[in-house]
Design a protein around this motif. Structure first.
Motif, PDB file in Angstrom:
ATOM      1  N   ALA A 160       0.828  -1.208   0.000  1.00  0.00           N
ATOM      2  CA  ALA A 160       0.000   0.000   0.000  1.00  0.00           C
ATOM      3  C   ALA A 160       0.866   1.262   0.000  1.00  0.00           C
ATOM      4  O   ALA A 160       0.597   2.218  -0.736  1.00  0.00           O
ATOM      5  CB  ALA A 160      -0.932   0.001   1.205  1.00  0.00           C
ATOM      6  N   TRP A 161       1.915   1.254   0.816  1.00  0.00           N
ATOM      7  CA  TRP A 161       2.813   2.412   0.852  1.00  0.00           C
ATOM      8  C   TRP A 161       3.462   2.633  -0.513  1.00  0.00           C
ATOM      9  O   TRP A 161       3.546   3.765  -0.995  1.00  0.00           O
ATOM     10  CB  TRP A 161       3.887   2.198   1.923  1.00  0.00           C
ATOM     11  N   ALA A 162       3.927   1.546  -1.139  1.00  0.00           N
ATOM     12  CA  ALA A 162       4.567   1.663  -2.450  1.00  0.00           C
ATOM     13  C   ALA A 162       3.573   2.164  -3.491  1.00  0.00           C
ATOM     14  O   ALA A 162       3.929   2.965  -4.367  1.00  0.00           O
ATOM     15  CB  ALA A 162       5.155   0.315  -2.871  1.00  0.00           C
ATOM     16  N   ALA A 163       2.321   1.708  -3.418  1.00  0.00           N
ATOM     17  CA  ALA A 163       1.310   2.169  -4.367  1.00  0.00           C
ATOM     18  C   ALA A 163       1.043   3.657  -4.191  1.00  0.00           C
ATOM     19  O   ALA A 163       0.888   4.385  -5.179  1.00  0.00           O
ATOM     20  CB  ALA A 163       0.017   1.373  -4.190  1.00  0.00           C
ATOM     21  N   ILE A 164       1.002   4.115  -2.956  1.00  0.00           N
ATOM     22  CA  ILE A 164       0.777   5.543  -2.707  1.00  0.00           C
ATOM     23  C   ILE A 164       1.980   6.352  -3.157  1.00  0.00           C
ATOM     24  O   ILE A 164       1.846   7.391  -3.809  1.00  0.00           O
ATOM     25  CB  ILE A 164       0.475   5.786  -1.214  1.00  0.00           C
ATOM     26  N   LYS A 165       3.165   5.868  -2.850  1.00  0.00           N
ATOM     27  CA  LYS A 165       4.398   6.617  -3.139  1.00  0.00           C
ATOM     28  C   LYS A 165       4.742   6.623  -4.639  1.00  0.00           C
ATOM     29  O   LYS A 165       5.033   7.678  -5.199  1.00  0.00           O
ATOM     30  CB  LYS A 165       5.551   5.986  -2.349  1.00  0.00           C
ATOM     31  N   PHE A 166       4.702   5.454  -5.275  1.00  0.00           N
ATOM     32  CA  PHE A 166       5.226   5.347  -6.631  1.00  0.00           C
ATOM     33  C   PHE A 166       4.155   5.328  -7.719  1.00  0.00           C
ATOM     34  O   PHE A 166       4.426   5.709  -8.853  1.00  0.00           O
ATOM     35  CB  PHE A 166       6.093   4.097  -6.749  1.00  0.00           C
ATOM     36  N   LEU A 167       2.963   4.864  -7.404  1.00  0.00           N
ATOM     37  CA  LEU A 167       1.904   4.808  -8.411  1.00  0.00           C
ATOM     38  C   LEU A 167       0.966   6.006  -8.342  1.00  0.00           C
ATOM     39  O   LEU A 167       0.109   6.159  -9.199  1.00  0.00           O
ATOM     40  CB  LEU A 167       1.095   3.505  -8.269  1.00  0.00           C
ATOM     41  N   GLY A 168       1.115   6.805  -7.311  1.00  0.00           N
ATOM     42  CA  GLY A 168       0.311   8.014  -7.188  1.00  0.00           C
ATOM     43  C   GLY A 168      -1.122   7.769  -6.740  1.00  0.00           C
ATOM     44  O   GLY A 168      -1.986   8.607  -6.972  1.00  0.00           O
ATOM     45  N   ILE A 169      -1.369   6.644  -6.107  1.00  0.00           N
ATOM     46  CA  ILE A 169      -2.707   6.370  -5.592  1.00  0.00           C
ATOM     47  C   ILE A 169      -2.957   7.281  -4.400  1.00  0.00           C
ATOM     48  O   ILE A 169      -2.099   7.442  -3.533  1.00  0.00           O
ATOM     49  CB  ILE A 169      -2.844   4.890  -5.190  1.00  0.00           C
ATOM     50  N   ARG A 170      -4.124   7.883  -4.371  1.00  0.00           N
ATOM     51  CA  ARG A 170      -4.439   8.797  -3.282  1.00  0.00           C
ATOM     52  C   ARG A 170      -4.673   8.026  -1.975  1.00  0.00           C
ATOM     53  O   ARG A 170      -5.144   6.896  -1.990  1.00  0.00           O
ATOM     54  CB  ARG A 170      -5.662   9.612  -3.644  1.00  0.00           C
ATOM     55  N   ILE A 171      -4.359   8.676  -0.865  1.00  0.00           N
ATOM     56  CA  ILE A 171      -4.475   8.030   0.438  1.00  0.00           C
ATOM     57  C   ILE A 171      -5.920   7.643   0.729  1.00  0.00           C
ATOM     58  O   ILE A 171      -6.182   6.576   1.283  1.00  0.00           O
ATOM     59  CB  ILE A 171      -3.909   8.944   1.544  1.00  0.00           C
ATOM     60  N   TRP A 172      -6.885   8.474   0.337  1.00  0.00           N
ATOM     61  CA  TRP A 172      -8.283   8.151   0.635  1.00  0.00           C
ATOM     62  C   TRP A 172      -8.722   6.875  -0.076  1.00  0.00           C
ATOM     63  O   TRP A 172      -9.557   6.133   0.443  1.00  0.00           O
ATOM     64  CB  TRP A 172      -9.214   9.318   0.322  1.00  0.00           C
TER      65      TRP A 172
END
Length: 64
Positions: A15-27
């Motif tokens: 999840a952290w990698a998806a938020i950091k590198f894929l630009g997925i929003r935290i919400w």
């Protein structure tokens, strides 16, 4: 050498990698996590648990 990691830790790193590198929003990540909690009391929970255990077994090479 065997390394044992809790599944929740591995999913947290993903999840952290998806938020950091894929630009997925935290919400979006929060909604996905809450969806898991909302599914837990339903009839789908045993199927999800079985599927997760099978998937982990395949990854670990212990599924026969």
């Amino acid at each position: 050498m065997t390394v044992s990691l809790p599944l929740v830790f591995v999913l947290g790193v993903i999840a952290w990698a998806a938020i950091k590198f894929l630009g997925i929003r935290i919400w979006v990540a929060v909604v996905i996590a809450l969806f898991g909690f909302w599914l837990s009391p339903t009839f789908l929970a045993p199927a999800i648990e079985t599927g997760t255990r099978t998937g982990v077994g395949v990854v670990n090479g212990t599924d026969k």
